[in-house]
Motif scaffolding. Structure first.
Motif, short mmCIF file in Angstrom:
data_model
loop_
_atom_site.label_atom_id
_atom_site.label_comp_id
_atom_site.label_asym_id
_atom_site.label_seq_id
_atom_site.Cartn_x
_atom_site.Cartn_y
_atom_site.Cartn_z
N GLU A 99 0.83 -1.21 0.00
CA GLU A 99 0.00 0.00 0.00
C GLU A 99 0.86 1.26 0.00
O GLU A 99 0.44 2.32 -0.49
N GLU A 100 2.08 1.17 0.53
CA GLU A 100 3.00 2.31 0.49
C GLU A 100 3.51 2.53 -0.93
O GLU A 100 3.62 3.67 -1.38
N ILE A 101 3.83 1.44 -1.63
CA ILE A 101 4.29 1.55 -3.01
C ILE A 101 3.21 2.20 -3.87
O ILE A 101 3.48 3.12 -4.65
N GLU A 102 1.99 1.74 -3.71
CA GLU A 102 0.87 2.28 -4.48
C GLU A 102 0.72 3.78 -4.24
O GLU A 102 0.56 4.57 -5.17
N LEU A 103 0.78 4.19 -2.97
CA LEU A 103 0.65 5.61 -2.65
C LEU A 103 1.85 6.41 -3.16
O LEU A 103 1.69 7.50 -3.71
N ALA A 104 3.05 5.87 -3.01
CA ALA A 104 4.26 6.56 -3.50
C ALA A 104 4.19 6.77 -5.00
O ALA A 104 4.51 7.85 -5.50
N GLU A 105 3.78 5.76 -5.73
CA GLU A 105 3.67 5.89 -7.19
C GLU A 105 2.63 6.95 -7.57
O GLU A 105 2.85 7.74 -8.49
N TRP A 120 -5.68 7.09 -11.16
CA TRP A 120 -6.61 7.95 -10.43
C TRP A 120 -7.81 7.13 -9.94
O TRP A 120 -8.21 7.23 -8.78
N ALA A 121 -8.35 6.30 -10.82
CA ALA A 121 -9.51 5.47 -10.46
C ALA A 121 -9.13 4.50 -9.34
O ALA A 121 -9.92 4.26 -8.41
N HIS A 122 -7.93 3.93 -9.41
CA HIS A 122 -7.49 2.99 -8.38
C HIS A 122 -7.39 3.69 -7.03
O HIS A 122 -7.81 3.14 -6.00
N MET A 123 -6.84 4.91 -7.01
CA MET A 123 -6.74 5.64 -5.74
C MET A 123 -8.13 6.02 -5.24
O MET A 123 -8.37 5.99 -4.03
N GLN A 124 -9.04 6.34 -6.15
CA GLN A 124 -10.41 6.64 -5.71
C GLN A 124 -11.07 5.40 -5.10
O GLN A 124 -11.82 5.52 -4.12
N ASP A 125 -10.78 4.23 -5.67
CA ASP A 125 -11.31 2.99 -5.09
C ASP A 125 -10.76 2.78 -3.68
O ASP A 125 -11.47 2.30 -2.80
N ARG A 126 -9.50 3.12 -3.48
CA ARG A 126 -8.85 2.92 -2.18
C ARG A 126 -9.28 3.99 -1.17
O ARG A 126 -9.57 3.67 -0.02
N ARG A 131 -10.86 12.08 -0.67
CA ARG A 131 -9.51 11.88 -0.13
C ARG A 131 -8.46 11.76 -1.23
O ARG A 131 -7.31 12.10 -1.01
N THR A 132 -8.84 11.29 -2.40
CA THR A 132 -7.89 11.25 -3.51
C THR A 132 -7.51 12.67 -3.91
O THR A 132 -6.32 12.98 -4.09
N ILE A 133 -8.50 13.54 -3.99
CA ILE A 133 -8.23 14.96 -4.30
C ILE A 133 -7.40 15.60 -3.19
O ILE A 133 -6.44 16.33 -3.45
N GLU A 134 -7.74 15.32 -1.95
CA GLU A 134 -6.99 15.88 -0.82
C GLU A 134 -5.55 15.38 -0.81
O GLU A 134 -4.62 16.15 -0.52
N THR A 135 -5.34 14.12 -1.15
CA THR A 135 -3.99 13.56 -1.19
C THR A 135 -3.16 14.25 -2.26
O THR A 135 -2.01 14.65 -2.02
N ALA A 136 -3.73 14.40 -3.45
CA ALA A 136 -3.01 15.09 -4.53
C ALA A 136 -2.74 16.54 -4.13
O ALA A 136 -1.63 17.06 -4.35
N SER A 137 -3.72 17.19 -3.51
CA SER A 137 -3.55 18.58 -3.07
C SER A 137 -2.46 18.69 -2.02
O SER A 137 -1.65 19.62 -2.05
N TYR A 138 -2.44 17.76 -1.07
CA TYR A 138 -1.43 17.80 -0.02
C TYR A 138 -0.03 17.60 -0.60
O TYR A 138 0.92 18.28 -0.20
N ALA A 139 0.11 16.71 -1.56
CA ALA A 139 1.42 16.49 -2.19
C ALA A 139 1.89 17.78 -2.86
O ALA A 139 3.06 18.17 -2.72
N LEU A 140 1.00 18.43 -3.56
CA LEU A 140 1.38 19.67 -4.25
C LEU A 140 1.63 20.81 -3.27
O LEU A 140 2.49 21.66 -3.50
N LEU A 141 0.91 20.82 -2.15
CA LEU A 141 1.16 21.82 -1.12
C LEU A 141 2.55 21.63 -0.51
O LEU A 141 3.28 22.60 -0.29
#
Length: 181
Positions: A99-105, A120-126, A131-141
């Motif tokens: 699950e760390e590899i998936e998130l890191a990628e 994107w769809a896979h992260m939305q499933d997870r 939270r997928t949008i928030e995760t992408a936003s946090y990475a860019l922040l």
């Protein structure tokens, strides 16, 4: 980081509010339904920091180690595995859990602008769409904060300081072993 931003208090306030909107900020009893858990966001942050650091080694970006140095204690105390920090710094995805590899990628793809529909769809499933949008936003922040700190001329950590901090926390702390999300 916020010291120089005292000259621009409205900017500092909005940056703090945005960061707070995306994570629990260590609040005891923070509602995990409305914020990203600390271990999760610290993992995202380390993916960003390590990605930027490795890009610098190949001449594409700037080296800025201070955020990693500052985040090691919080990351490990939040439950992030110290071995995951080391694996990210060493570019060793074999040292990460699935699950760390998936998130890191996913985070790396966000940083490079190469997230495809499947990922994107896979992260939305997870995580769900929000939270997928928030995760992408946090990475860019995190990326933005690193760039801003560097532009403001804040003192960087040395490679030796960073390595010593990581080793110290690997010896003295254990993470939870699994990300909250």
């Amino acid at each position: 980081m916020f010291g120089p931003l005292l000259h621009a208090p409205r900017v500092a306030l909005k940056l703090i509010e945005l960061g707070g909107a995306l994570r629990s900020l260590g609040q005891i009893g923070a509602d995990s339904e409305v914020s990203l858990p600390d271990d999760f966001v610290e993992f995202v942050a380390f993916v960003v920091f390590a990605h930027m650091h490795h890009e610098a080694a190949s001449g594409h970006e700037f080296a800025y180690r201070r955020p990693m140095f500052n985040h090691v204690p919080r990351a490990v105390e939040s439950g992030m595995r110290p071995e995951a920090i080391r694996a990210l710094l060493d570019q060793d995805d074999d040292g990460l859990l699935p699950e760390e590899i998936e998130l890191a990628e996913f985070v790396r793809d966000v940083l490079t602008g190469s997230v495809d529909d499947r990922r994107w769809a896979h992260m939305q499933d997870r995580l769900g769409p929000r939270r997928t949008i928030e995760t992408a936003s946090y990475a860019l922040l995190d990326f933005f904060f690193c760039r801003l700190e560097s532009a403001l001329g804040l003192r960087d950590a040395t490679e030796e300081e960073l390595d010593a901090r990581v080793k110290e926390y690997m010896r003295s702390h254990r993470g939870s072993g699994k990300l909250s999300l």
